[in-house]
Design a protein around this motif. Structure first.
Motif, PDB file in Angstrom:
ATOM      1  N   ASN A  70       0.826  -1.206   0.000  1.00  0.00           N
ATOM      2  CA  ASN A  70       0.000   0.000   0.000  1.00  0.00           C
ATOM      3  C   ASN A  70       0.865   1.262   0.000  1.00  0.00           C
ATOM      4  OD1 ASN A  70      -2.608   1.422   0.315  1.00  0.00           O
ATOM      5  ND2 ASN A  70      -1.757   1.990   2.300  1.00  0.00           N
ATOM      6  N   ILE A  71       1.896   1.279   0.859  1.00  0.00           N
ATOM      7  CA  ILE A  71       2.805   2.437   0.920  1.00  0.00           C
ATOM      8  C   ILE A  71       3.501   2.623  -0.431  1.00  0.00           C
ATOM      9  CG2 ILE A  71       4.966   3.294   1.912  1.00  0.00           C
ATOM     10  CD1 ILE A  71       2.743   3.742   3.794  1.00  0.00           C
ATOM     11  N   GLU A  72       3.969   1.516  -1.020  1.00  0.00           N
ATOM     12  CA  GLU A  72       4.644   1.609  -2.316  1.00  0.00           C
ATOM     13  C   GLU A  72       3.710   2.183  -3.383  1.00  0.00           C
ATOM     14  OE1 GLU A  72       8.006  -1.963  -2.155  1.00  0.00           O
ATOM     15  OE2 GLU A  72       6.184  -2.219  -3.357  1.00  0.00           O
ATOM     16  N   GLU A  73       2.471   1.723  -3.383  1.00  0.00           N
ATOM     17  CA  GLU A  73       1.528   2.209  -4.389  1.00  0.00           C
ATOM     18  C   GLU A  73       1.243   3.699  -4.226  1.00  0.00           C
ATOM     19  OE1 GLU A  73      -1.793  -0.409  -3.997  1.00  0.00           O
ATOM     20  OE2 GLU A  73      -0.915  -1.946  -5.316  1.00  0.00           O
ATOM     21  N   ILE A  74       1.168   4.159  -2.976  1.00  0.00           N
ATOM     22  CA  ILE A  74       0.966   5.590  -2.739  1.00  0.00           C
ATOM     23  C   ILE A  74       2.194   6.375  -3.191  1.00  0.00           C
ATOM     24  CG2 ILE A  74       0.660   7.370  -0.970  1.00  0.00           C
ATOM     25  CD1 ILE A  74      -1.011   5.380   0.616  1.00  0.00           C
ATOM     26  N   ILE A  75       3.392   5.854  -2.892  1.00  0.00           N
ATOM     27  CA  ILE A  75       4.632   6.506  -3.326  1.00  0.00           C
ATOM     28  C   ILE A  75       4.650   6.636  -4.851  1.00  0.00           C
ATOM     29  CG2 ILE A  75       7.132   6.166  -3.588  1.00  0.00           C
ATOM     30  CD1 ILE A  75       7.135   4.965  -0.760  1.00  0.00           C
ATOM     31  N   LYS A 106      13.792   4.856 -13.008  1.00  0.00           N
ATOM     32  CA  LYS A 106      14.505   3.579 -12.898  1.00  0.00           C
ATOM     33  C   LYS A 106      14.846   3.274 -11.445  1.00  0.00           C
ATOM     34  CE  LYS A 106      16.580   3.830 -17.509  1.00  0.00           C
ATOM     35  NZ  LYS A 106      17.825   3.998 -18.288  1.00  0.00           N
ATOM     36  N   LEU A 107      15.149   4.304 -10.679  1.00  0.00           N
ATOM     37  CA  LEU A 107      15.462   4.128  -9.267  1.00  0.00           C
ATOM     38  C   LEU A 107      14.278   3.519  -8.527  1.00  0.00           C
ATOM     39  CD1 LEU A 107      17.474   4.935  -6.871  1.00  0.00           C
ATOM     40  CD2 LEU A 107      16.050   6.953  -6.624  1.00  0.00           C
ATOM     41  N   PHE A 108      13.084   4.063  -8.754  1.00  0.00           N
ATOM     42  CA  PHE A 108      11.896   3.541  -8.084  1.00  0.00           C
ATOM     43  C   PHE A 108      11.495   2.175  -8.640  1.00  0.00           C
ATOM     44  CE2 PHE A 108      11.214   8.175  -7.238  1.00  0.00           C
ATOM     45  CZ  PHE A 108      11.340   8.088  -5.860  1.00  0.00           C
ATOM     46  N   GLU A 109      11.652   1.991  -9.947  1.00  0.00           N
ATOM     47  CA  GLU A 109      11.348   0.687 -10.541  1.00  0.00           C
ATOM     48  C   GLU A 109      12.182  -0.418  -9.904  1.00  0.00           C
ATOM     49  OE1 GLU A 109      12.144   1.274 -14.664  1.00  0.00           O
ATOM     50  OE2 GLU A 109      10.062   1.712 -15.181  1.00  0.00           O
ATOM     51  N   PHE A 133       5.649  -0.350 -11.306  1.00  0.00           N
ATOM     52  CA  PHE A 133       5.706   1.087 -11.550  1.00  0.00           C
ATOM     53  C   PHE A 133       5.727   1.347 -13.047  1.00  0.00           C
ATOM     54  CE2 PHE A 133       8.392   5.170 -11.107  1.00  0.00           C
ATOM     55  CZ  PHE A 133       7.245   5.937 -11.123  1.00  0.00           C
ATOM     56  N   SER A 134       4.708   2.058 -13.530  1.00  0.00           N
ATOM     57  CA  SER A 134       4.671   2.412 -14.961  1.00  0.00           C
ATOM     58  C   SER A 134       4.060   3.794 -15.129  1.00  0.00           C
ATOM     59  CB  SER A 134       3.854   1.383 -15.751  1.00  0.00           C
ATOM     60  OG  SER A 134       3.758   1.793 -17.099  1.00  0.00           O
ATOM     61  N   VAL A 135       4.895   4.749 -15.474  1.00  0.00           N
ATOM     62  CA  VAL A 135       4.429   6.119 -15.677  1.00  0.00           C
ATOM     63  C   VAL A 135       3.568   6.221 -16.931  1.00  0.00           C
ATOM     64  CG1 VAL A 135       5.179   8.483 -16.146  1.00  0.00           C
ATOM     65  CG2 VAL A 135       6.407   7.109 -14.487  1.00  0.00           C
ATOM     66  N   ASP A 136       3.822   5.337 -17.894  1.00  0.00           N
ATOM     67  CA  ASP A 136       3.152   5.443 -19.191  1.00  0.00           C
ATOM     68  C   ASP A 136       1.835   4.668 -19.291  1.00  0.00           C
ATOM     69  OD1 ASP A 136       5.206   7.031 -20.239  1.00  0.00           O
ATOM     70  OD2 ASP A 136       6.428   5.261 -20.611  1.00  0.00           O
ATOM     71  N   SER A 137       1.457   3.950 -18.235  1.00  0.00           N
ATOM     72  CA  SER A 137       0.206   3.191 -18.311  1.00  0.00           C
ATOM     73  C   SER A 137      -0.990   4.144 -18.346  1.00  0.00           C
ATOM     74  CB  SER A 137       0.087   2.262 -17.102  1.00  0.00           C
ATOM     75  OG  SER A 137      -0.119   3.010 -15.927  1.00  0.00           O
ATOM     76  N   GLU A 138      -2.106   3.672 -18.916  1.00  0.00           N
ATOM     77  CA  GLU A 138      -3.324   4.492 -19.014  1.00  0.00           C
ATOM     78  C   GLU A 138      -3.805   4.900 -17.625  1.00  0.00           C
ATOM     79  OE1 GLU A 138      -4.846   5.838 -21.646  1.00  0.00           O
ATOM     80  OE2 GLU A 138      -3.093   5.083 -22.736  1.00  0.00           O
ATOM     81  N   SER A 180      -8.380  12.760  -7.129  1.00  0.00           N
ATOM     82  CA  SER A 180      -8.999  11.433  -7.229  1.00  0.00           C
ATOM     83  C   SER A 180      -8.346  10.414  -6.297  1.00  0.00           C
ATOM     84  CB  SER A 180      -8.907  10.919  -8.668  1.00  0.00           C
ATOM     85  OG  SER A 180      -7.558  10.617  -9.004  1.00  0.00           O
ATOM     86  N   LEU A 181      -7.197  10.765  -5.748  1.00  0.00           N
ATOM     87  CA  LEU A 181      -6.482   9.810  -4.906  1.00  0.00           C
ATOM     88  C   LEU A 181      -6.960   9.879  -3.456  1.00  0.00           C
ATOM     89  CD1 LEU A 181      -2.828  10.198  -6.226  1.00  0.00           C
ATOM     90  CD2 LEU A 181      -4.549   8.537  -6.888  1.00  0.00           C
TER      91      LEU A 181
END
Length: 401
Positions: free
Chosen positions: A171-176, A199-202, A210-215, A224-225
């Motif tokens: 959960n913490i990782e997903e929020i980060i 890349k560091l976070f990945e 972790f994907s910045v480019d996902s829809e 919304s968070l």
């Protein structure tokens, strides 16, 4: 001097630094600022603790991370439990990690009993690693896990409830990752640093992707968070600092970017003053240590591998300075050849003599047996390179003769 790559380092570290480690904190803020000062929050440790005078110049990056992690876990234990009992701390830490990563029946522990300290050393060794395979690690800027403070946060949760689930860290990782993704979207000036930070976070997350480019990432907006799962101020402070780290550039944080951080702090119920202090502290830290921070310094992978190897050999030489000096001084011919090599090229015959005699020296020093392994001979030029810097007086006397 503690060697975190050798067995028994945890017990030695506590025996040498136990008294100074017993630091009390007046609040979560005091605890957090103490940790942030070391660079642990930013994934680049510059000191183990403000209360300790531990020389990290003779430690490799992974070794520094080991000592820093055990220090901050112990600080959290002392702060939360109001106790300085090191044996109980070690037992609690092992139980904590076993709940996060439960393992089956360990038959070898029954045959060859391990002390709790040895078990914790093995856990820490595994924990500071990134998710990369061994080959990728050798050619990567990301040497150690940059999100180790998440372990400290989870340890507090465990100490408070005597139980923990990997769902907490997930959960913490997903929020980060949500905060980092949103922060990158509002950043006005893009740079190579952004790609390296991703890349560091990945490489550092363990339970999330972790994907910045996902829809899903592209459609995220701050409003919304939901951050209701955040339970402590420490979690909120950490997220603000990671947001500031993501926004950092060589100049200043732009107004729109600063506005985003303040809106984030508002959602976290964090005082505005902390945001201003976070931006200032982050800028000061990175400006001071930018040349040392690996994810700010992209280079050719092969060059990076060579640099990492060179650093490792240099650390070995410093640690074994006295024994190396003694062994070298007993080989007059080797000293003369090494001294000659600092001024002119050696002949092929002389190079063979240096290699053979240096390997003989390395045989007598356990820490230097790395040079005897297959391929270890390739490291000898690096060893030769640093010996003159280590033994200037010996070389001068030899040249005089």
């Amino acid at each position: 001097m503690v060697n975190p790559s050798a067995n028994g380092w945890i017990d030695k570290f506590f025996s040498e630094n136990g008294v100074q480690l017993q630091t009390s904190f007046a609040s979560d803020m005091a605890f957090y600022l103490n940790v942030r000062q070391t660079g642990f929050i930013y994934g680049h440790v510059v000191e183990i603790s403000p209360s300790l005078s531990v020389d990290i110049s003779q430690l490799k990056a992974d070794e520094v991370s080991k000592v820093a992690l055990i220090t901050h876990l112990y600080s959290m234990y002392s702060y939360t439990c109001k106790s300085a009992d090191r044996s109980l701390f070690i037992a609690k830490t092992i139980a904590f990690y076993n709940e996060l990563n439960p393992k089956g029946f360990a038959i070898f522990d029954k045959i060859i009993p391990q002390s709790n300290s040895s078990k914790l050393e093995a856990i820490i060794r595994d924990r500071i690693q990134t998710n990369k395979d061994i080959i990728s690690k050798n050619f990567s800027h990301i040497v150690t896990n940059a999100l180790l403070f998440v372990d400290v946060l989870a340890f507090r949760e465990y100490l408070a409830h005597d139980t923990i689930s990997n769902k907490y860290i997930k959960n913490i990782e997903e929020i980060i990752l949500s905060v980092v993704t949103l922060t990158l979207k509002v950043k006005l000036k893009k740079s190579q640093h952004d790609d390296l930070l991703i890349k560091l976070f990945e490489s550092s997350v363990r339970y999330s992707k972790f994907s910045v480019d996902s829809e899903k990432s592209k459609n995220k907006v701050l409003d919304s968070l939901v951050f209701d799962s955040l339970k402590t101020d420490l979690e909120r402070y950490y997220l603000i600092d990671l947001g500031g780290l993501t926004l950092w550039n060589d100049e200043v944080v732009e107004k729109d970017e600063l506005y985003f951080l303040h809106k984030l702090a508002e959602k976290f119920d964090v005082p505005e003053a902390f945001v201003s202090e976070s931006v200032r502290a982050t800028h000061h830290f990175i400006s001071t240590y930018k040349e040392e921070i690996q994810y700010f310094n992209y280079s050719n992978p092969v060059k990076h591998f060579y640099d990492q190897t060179t650093t490792g050999v240099q650390v070995l030489i410093k640690r074994n300075k006295k024994r190396l000096t003694k062994e070298l001084s007993q080989s007059k011919e080797l000293m003369q050849l090494l001294a000659k090599s600092t001024n002119k090229d050696l002949s092929q015959e002389e190079k063979k003599k240096v290699k053979k005699q240096l390997l003989d020296v390395c045989k007598s020093i356990p820490s230097l047996t790395i040079f005897l392994l297959p391929g270890g001979g390739l490291l000898l030029p690096i060893l030769i390179k640093f010996i003159p810097q280590l033994l200037p007086s010996a070389f001068n006397e030899n040249l005089d003769e």
